[in-house]
Design a protein around this motif. Structure first.
Motif, mmCIF file in Angstrom:
data_model
loop_
_atom_site.group_PDB
_atom_site.id
_atom_site.type_symbol
_atom_site.label_atom_id
_atom_site.label_comp_id
_atom_site.label_asym_id
_atom_site.label_seq_id
_atom_site.Cartn_x
_atom_site.Cartn_y
_atom_site.Cartn_z
ATOM 1 N N ARG A 1 39.286 47.221 38.687
ATOM 2 C CA ARG A 1 40.594 47.843 38.382
ATOM 3 C C ARG A 1 40.651 49.309 38.753
ATOM 4 O O ARG A 1 41.730 49.839 39.034
ATOM 5 N N ASP A 2 39.520 49.992 38.716
ATOM 6 C CA ASP A 2 39.490 51.417 39.045
ATOM 7 C C ASP A 2 39.339 51.669 40.540
ATOM 8 O O ASP A 2 39.239 52.822 40.965
ATOM 9 N N GLY A 3 39.290 50.600 41.335
ATOM 10 C CA GLY A 3 39.191 50.747 42.778
ATOM 11 C C GLY A 3 37.776 50.884 43.309
ATOM 12 O O GLY A 3 37.585 51.157 44.493
ATOM 13 N N PHE A 4 36.784 50.684 42.438
ATOM 14 C CA PHE A 4 35.391 50.792 42.874
ATOM 15 C C PHE A 4 34.850 49.434 43.309
ATOM 16 O O PHE A 4 35.164 48.411 42.696
ATOM 17 N N PRO A 5 33.982 49.421 44.334
ATOM 18 C CA PRO A 5 33.313 48.166 44.675
ATOM 19 C C PRO A 5 32.319 47.792 43.579
ATOM 20 O O PRO A 5 31.647 48.655 43.026
ATOM 21 N N VAL A 6 32.271 46.502 43.272
ATOM 22 C CA VAL A 6 31.340 45.978 42.283
ATOM 23 C C VAL A 6 30.526 44.903 42.983
ATOM 24 O O VAL A 6 31.082 43.963 43.545
ATOM 25 N N GLY A 7 29.211 45.043 42.951
ATOM 26 C CA GLY A 7 28.343 44.074 43.598
ATOM 27 C C GLY A 7 27.591 43.235 42.596
ATOM 28 O O GLY A 7 27.317 43.683 41.488
ATOM 29 N N ARG A 8 27.291 42.022 43.007
ATOM 30 C CA ARG A 8 26.434 41.145 42.219
ATOM 31 C C ARG A 8 25.755 40.171 43.166
ATOM 32 O O ARG A 8 26.246 39.895 44.264
ATOM 33 N N THR A 9 24.615 39.667 42.731
ATOM 34 C CA THR A 9 23.838 38.731 43.537
ATOM 35 C C THR A 9 24.254 37.323 43.162
ATOM 36 O O THR A 9 24.349 36.990 41.974
ATOM 37 N N MET A 10 24.511 36.509 44.179
ATOM 38 C CA MET A 10 24.905 35.124 43.921
ATOM 39 C C MET A 10 24.683 34.267 45.155
ATOM 40 O O MET A 10 24.349 34.776 46.227
ATOM 41 N N VAL A 11 24.872 32.972 44.998
ATOM 42 C CA VAL A 11 24.773 32.041 46.117
ATOM 43 C C VAL A 11 26.075 32.104 46.907
ATOM 44 O O VAL A 11 27.161 32.012 46.338
ATOM 45 N N ALA A 12 25.951 32.278 48.201
ATOM 46 C CA ALA A 12 27.100 32.298 49.099
ATOM 47 C C ALA A 12 26.693 31.512 50.347
ATOM 48 O O ALA A 12 25.607 31.715 50.880
#
Length: 188
Positions: A43-54
């Motif tokens: 919501r604040d316009g920042f990138p948020v990363g997380r590790t997952m299966v893609a």
């Protein structure tokens, strides 16, 4: 495909073709890459990363099948832009003998960046994607994930597709050379 001018040229090593680069990248994604880092915008316009299966499709789109409880689902609904990144060890023949700013004395890791627009799967696409990937994983002897019935898949999971607008790869050519292309432009 565009080879980016971030590497001082080596006359002794010919430029790879797009087919050669894509073949190396597909092999890496299929056999070595493993987990990806997925970036959405909060919501604040920042990138948020997380590790997952893609899982990358042959057309470079990326399937994400995930539980419905994650904040990233809301982030994707509010801002349907995302980037998926896989990072792996350097190629055995990796050379970093021409650093531009600092010499870390390290080889160049292989990295695949796929940037795109998020599209939410309909139930039938989610079920087909879940079934195909589950069968593939189980055929490899990877059986620790719970098996879900079709109704459990629809109730518990959500599927998204990152429709690729740009693919950028590093570590698949000479030194720090990177390559990028736009799959949507190639389809038109």
């Amino acid at each position: 495909m565009q080879s980016l001018a971030n590497e001082r040229p080596r006359e002794s090593e010919p430029e790879k073709t797009q087919d050669e680069v894509e073949s190396l990248v597909r092999e890496f994604l299929a056999t070595e890459a493993g987990f990806a880092q997925v970036y959405t915008i909060n919501r604040d316009g920042f990138p948020v990363g997380r590790t997952m299966v893609a899982v990358a499709r042959p057309n470079w789109d990326v399937d994400l099948v995930q539980r419905q409880v994650h904040r990233r689902i809301g982030q994707m609904r509010r801002n349907p832009k995302a980037e998926v990144v896989w990072v792996g060890s350097p190629r055995p023949d990796s050379i970093n003998d021409r650093p531009h700013v600092y010499d870390f004395g390290l080889q160049i890791p292989r990295v695949v960046f796929i940037r795109g627009d998020v599209r939410f799967m309909e139930d039938d696409e989610l079920l087909a994607t879940y079934k195909a990937q589950t069968e593939h994983q189980r055929s490899l002897g990877l059986t620790k994930a719970p098996l879900r019935t079709p109704s459990e898949v629809v109730e518990e999971l959500i599927g998204t597709v990152i429709e690729a607008v740009q693919v950028r790869v590093e570590g698949f050519g000479s030194g720090a050379r990177s390559y990028q292309w736009s799959p949507r432009e190639e389809l038109s």
